[in-house]
Design a protein around this motif. Sequence first.
Motif, PDB file in Angstrom:
ATOM      1  N   MET A   1      36.856  14.927  36.247  1.00  0.00           N
ATOM      2  CA  MET A   1      37.844  15.529  37.125  1.00  0.00           C
ATOM      3  C   MET A   1      38.500  16.701  36.431  1.00  0.00           C
ATOM      4  O   MET A   1      38.733  17.728  37.058  1.00  0.00           O
ATOM      5  CB  MET A   1      38.888  14.454  37.502  1.00  0.00           C
ATOM      6  N   ARG A   2      38.789  16.516  35.215  1.00  0.00           N
ATOM      7  CA  ARG A   2      39.398  17.591  34.454  1.00  0.00           C
ATOM      8  C   ARG A   2      38.445  18.756  34.353  1.00  0.00           C
ATOM      9  O   ARG A   2      38.866  19.920  34.382  1.00  0.00           O
ATOM     10  CB  ARG A   2      39.766  17.085  33.043  1.00  0.00           C
ATOM     11  N   ARG A   3      37.172  18.415  34.176  1.00  0.00           N
ATOM     12  CA  ARG A   3      36.184  19.495  34.077  1.00  0.00           C
ATOM     13  C   ARG A   3      36.156  20.310  35.356  1.00  0.00           C
ATOM     14  O   ARG A   3      36.044  21.523  35.314  1.00  0.00           O
ATOM     15  CB  ARG A   3      34.812  18.915  33.750  1.00  0.00           C
ATOM     16  N   ILE A   4      36.260  19.594  36.429  1.00  0.00           N
ATOM     17  CA  ILE A   4      36.193  20.308  37.715  1.00  0.00           C
ATOM     18  C   ILE A   4      37.399  21.205  37.867  1.00  0.00           C
ATOM     19  O   ILE A   4      37.286  22.357  38.279  1.00  0.00           O
ATOM     20  CB  ILE A   4      36.101  19.277  38.876  1.00  0.00           C
ATOM     21  N   ILE A   5      38.535  20.650  37.517  1.00  0.00           N
ATOM     22  CA  ILE A   5      39.761  21.453  37.638  1.00  0.00           C
ATOM     23  C   ILE A   5      39.689  22.651  36.698  1.00  0.00           C
ATOM     24  O   ILE A   5      40.068  23.789  37.059  1.00  0.00           O
ATOM     25  CB  ILE A   5      40.983  20.577  37.318  1.00  0.00           C
ATOM     26  N   LEU A   6      39.157  22.376  35.462  1.00  0.00           N
ATOM     27  CA  LEU A   6      39.052  23.484  34.507  1.00  0.00           C
ATOM     28  C   LEU A   6      38.102  24.559  35.005  1.00  0.00           C
ATOM     29  O   LEU A   6      38.371  25.752  34.913  1.00  0.00           O
ATOM     30  CB  LEU A   6      38.563  22.915  33.145  1.00  0.00           C
ATOM     31  N   PHE A   7      36.962  24.071  35.526  1.00  0.00           N
ATOM     32  CA  PHE A   7      35.973  25.048  36.040  1.00  0.00           C
ATOM     33  C   PHE A   7      36.557  25.848  37.193  1.00  0.00           C
ATOM     34  O   PHE A   7      36.360  27.059  37.287  1.00  0.00           O
ATOM     35  CB  PHE A   7      34.703  24.254  36.450  1.00  0.00           C
ATOM     36  N   ALA A   8      37.287  25.139  38.019  1.00  0.00           N
ATOM     37  CA  ALA A   8      37.885  25.814  39.174  1.00  0.00           C
ATOM     38  C   ALA A   8      38.912  26.818  38.714  1.00  0.00           C
ATOM     39  O   ALA A   8      39.016  27.935  39.263  1.00  0.00           O
ATOM     40  CB  ALA A   8      38.520  24.784  40.117  1.00  0.00           C
ATOM     41  N   SER A   9      39.655  26.422  37.689  1.00  0.00           N
ATOM     42  CA  SER A   9      40.674  27.353  37.182  1.00  0.00           C
ATOM     43  C   SER A   9      40.026  28.596  36.574  1.00  0.00           C
ATOM     44  O   SER A   9      40.472  29.740  36.776  1.00  0.00           O
ATOM     45  CB  SER A   9      41.535  26.640  36.120  1.00  0.00           C
ATOM     46  N   ILE A  10      38.925  28.292  35.781  1.00  0.00           N
ATOM     47  CA  ILE A  10      38.219  29.432  35.163  1.00  0.00           C
ATOM     48  C   ILE A  10      37.641  30.341  36.246  1.00  0.00           C
ATOM     49  O   ILE A  10      37.719  31.589  36.160  1.00  0.00           O
ATOM     50  CB  ILE A  10      37.117  28.930  34.214  1.00  0.00           C
ATOM     51  N   LEU A  11      37.074  29.705  37.250  1.00  0.00           N
ATOM     52  CA  LEU A  11      36.468  30.500  38.341  1.00  0.00           C
ATOM     53  C   LEU A  11      37.527  31.316  39.043  1.00  0.00           C
ATOM     54  O   LEU A  11      37.317  32.512  39.379  1.00  0.00           O
ATOM     55  CB  LEU A  11      35.760  29.552  39.302  1.00  0.00           C
ATOM     56  N   PHE A  12      38.688  30.705  39.257  1.00  0.00           N
ATOM     57  CA  PHE A  12      39.776  31.415  39.938  1.00  0.00           C
ATOM     58  C   PHE A  12      40.259  32.582  39.110  1.00  0.00           C
ATOM     59  O   PHE A  12      40.467  33.700  39.628  1.00  0.00           O
ATOM     60  CB  PHE A  12      40.909  30.423  40.210  1.00  0.00           C
ATOM     61  N   LEU A  13      40.442  32.317  37.808  1.00  0.00           N
ATOM     62  CA  LEU A  13      40.906  33.392  36.931  1.00  0.00           C
ATOM     63  C   LEU A  13      39.887  34.524  36.868  1.00  0.00           C
ATOM     64  O   LEU A  13      40.235  35.715  36.852  1.00  0.00           O
ATOM     65  CB  LEU A  13      41.170  32.841  35.517  1.00  0.00           C
ATOM     66  N   THR A  14      38.599  34.055  36.826  1.00  0.00           N
ATOM     67  CA  THR A  14      37.530  35.081  36.772  1.00  0.00           C
ATOM     68  C   THR A  14      37.557  35.938  38.018  1.00  0.00           C
ATOM     69  O   THR A  14      37.464  37.172  37.968  1.00  0.00           O
ATOM     70  CB  THR A  14      36.155  34.401  36.590  1.00  0.00           C
ATOM     71  N   ASN A  15      37.650  35.253  39.154  1.00  0.00           N
ATOM     72  CA  ASN A  15      37.691  35.999  40.427  1.00  0.00           C
ATOM     73  C   ASN A  15      38.916  36.914  40.481  1.00  0.00           C
ATOM     74  O   ASN A  15      38.851  38.047  40.978  1.00  0.00           O
ATOM     75  CB  ASN A  15      37.699  35.034  41.603  1.00  0.00           C
ATOM     76  N   THR A  16      40.027  36.362  39.967  1.00  0.00           N
ATOM     77  CA  THR A  16      41.250  37.169  40.003  1.00  0.00           C
ATOM     78  C   THR A  16      41.111  38.427  39.145  1.00  0.00           C
ATOM     79  O   THR A  16      41.499  39.540  39.533  1.00  0.00           O
ATOM     80  CB  THR A  16      42.443  36.340  39.508  1.00  0.00           C
ATOM     81  N   MET A  17      40.525  38.225  37.958  1.00  0.00           N
ATOM     82  CA  MET A  17      40.339  39.347  37.048  1.00  0.00           C
ATOM     83  C   MET A  17      39.374  40.388  37.625  1.00  0.00           C
ATOM     84  O   MET A  17      39.588  41.602  37.537  1.00  0.00           O
ATOM     85  CB  MET A  17      39.832  38.834  35.685  1.00  0.00           C
ATOM     86  N   VAL A  18      38.288  39.833  38.220  1.00  0.00           N
ATOM     87  CA  VAL A  18      37.308  40.755  38.838  1.00  0.00           C
ATOM     88  C   VAL A  18      37.956  41.534  39.959  1.00  0.00           C
ATOM     89  O   VAL A  18      37.772  42.747  40.129  1.00  0.00           O
ATOM     90  CB  VAL A  18      36.080  39.973  39.317  1.00  0.00           C
ATOM     91  N   HIS A  19      38.729  40.816  40.782  1.00  0.00           N
ATOM     92  CA  HIS A  19      39.396  41.467  41.912  1.00  0.00           C
ATOM     93  C   HIS A  19      40.384  42.520  41.419  1.00  0.00           C
ATOM     94  O   HIS A  19      40.488  43.622  41.981  1.00  0.00           O
ATOM     95  CB  HIS A  19      40.096  40.393  42.742  1.00  0.00           C
ATOM     96  N   ALA A  20      41.115  42.143  40.334  1.00  0.00           N
ATOM     97  CA  ALA A  20      42.093  43.092  39.778  1.00  0.00           C
ATOM     98  C   ALA A  20      41.394  44.356  39.249  1.00  0.00           C
ATOM     99  O   ALA A  20      41.872  45.485  39.409  1.00  0.00           O
ATOM    100  CB  ALA A  20      42.905  42.417  38.669  1.00  0.00           C
ATOM    101  N   GLN A  21      40.235  44.132  38.607  1.00  0.00           N
ATOM    102  CA  GLN A  21      39.486  45.267  38.062  1.00  0.00           C
ATOM    103  C   GLN A  21      39.002  46.190  39.179  1.00  0.00           C
ATOM    104  O   GLN A  21      39.080  47.417  39.093  1.00  0.00           O
ATOM    105  CB  GLN A  21      38.304  44.758  37.205  1.00  0.00           C
ATOM    106  N   LYS A  22      38.479  45.528  40.230  1.00  0.00           N
ATOM    107  CA  LYS A  22      37.985  46.313  41.365  1.00  0.00           C
ATOM    108  C   LYS A  22      39.117  47.075  42.024  1.00  0.00           C
ATOM    109  O   LYS A  22      38.957  48.232  42.448  1.00  0.00           O
ATOM    110  CB  LYS A  22      37.317  45.392  42.376  1.00  0.00           C
TER     111      LYS A  22
END
Length: 272
Positions: A1-22
Amino acid sequence: MRRIILFASILFLTNTMVHAQKKKDLLDEIDKLRSELKTTQGELASSRKNEKSSETKVATMEAQVNDLKESNASLLANMTNFTELSNKKASNLQKTQEIIKDKDKQLNAINDAITKTDSLNLAVFSAFKNAIGGDNIKISNSTIHIILSNTTLFGDDKTYEVNDNAKATLGKIAATLNANPHLKIVVEGNSNALKFDGKNIIDNWDLSARQAASVVRVLQNDFQVAPKNMEAVGKSEYGSESIETATRIIIDPNFDEFYSMAKDNMKKNAEN
């Protein structure tokens, strides 16, 4: 469960960073486009300004061209008028020169006639001078005057009959006249007598006329001078400024012959 939350958090941060860059890239692109738009607008404004300036210059040049065309047309018209005026002046000058030339010919013809007439007068003067001698013959205004005192002609200035001694002088004059039948004379009587006691004479007009007629009569009857070439004139006491009265024989210049001579000379010059 923690892994999922961590992955989701990483994915969210990644998406956020990508979106911010764009977003950042997009904003940079927008700024770039805005800058290019501003530059383009500035260039457009400059181009429009240059276009207006060019249009003004074109209008000015067109106006100058039109002025030059009008000036050229005016110059051409003036040149045409000047050419016509020059031709007219040249024609008038030629006519004037022709008139002057004709006048010169006429003057030359008259001068030739005068010269010839003066030569004839001098020849006639010499003939009379040789015939009668003395100082009683003169030339004045192309006219020859023979002056004979009344005492020489008539013996007495109150009479009008030519005495025999004077006939010798009149004979010499008659001989010259007969040798030159073209000559005409005027016999002019002058008298200033104060009294006519015992004389069948009215006055000095009567006496001077009779004296002139008496001389003409002797020239005609005694020496056969043609009467049509003689004229008798009485001047009373008004024909002479001298106290001593005298009869004048005036050799009349033949002006008709002079004019005919001048006319013939003018005609010859015109033909030449």
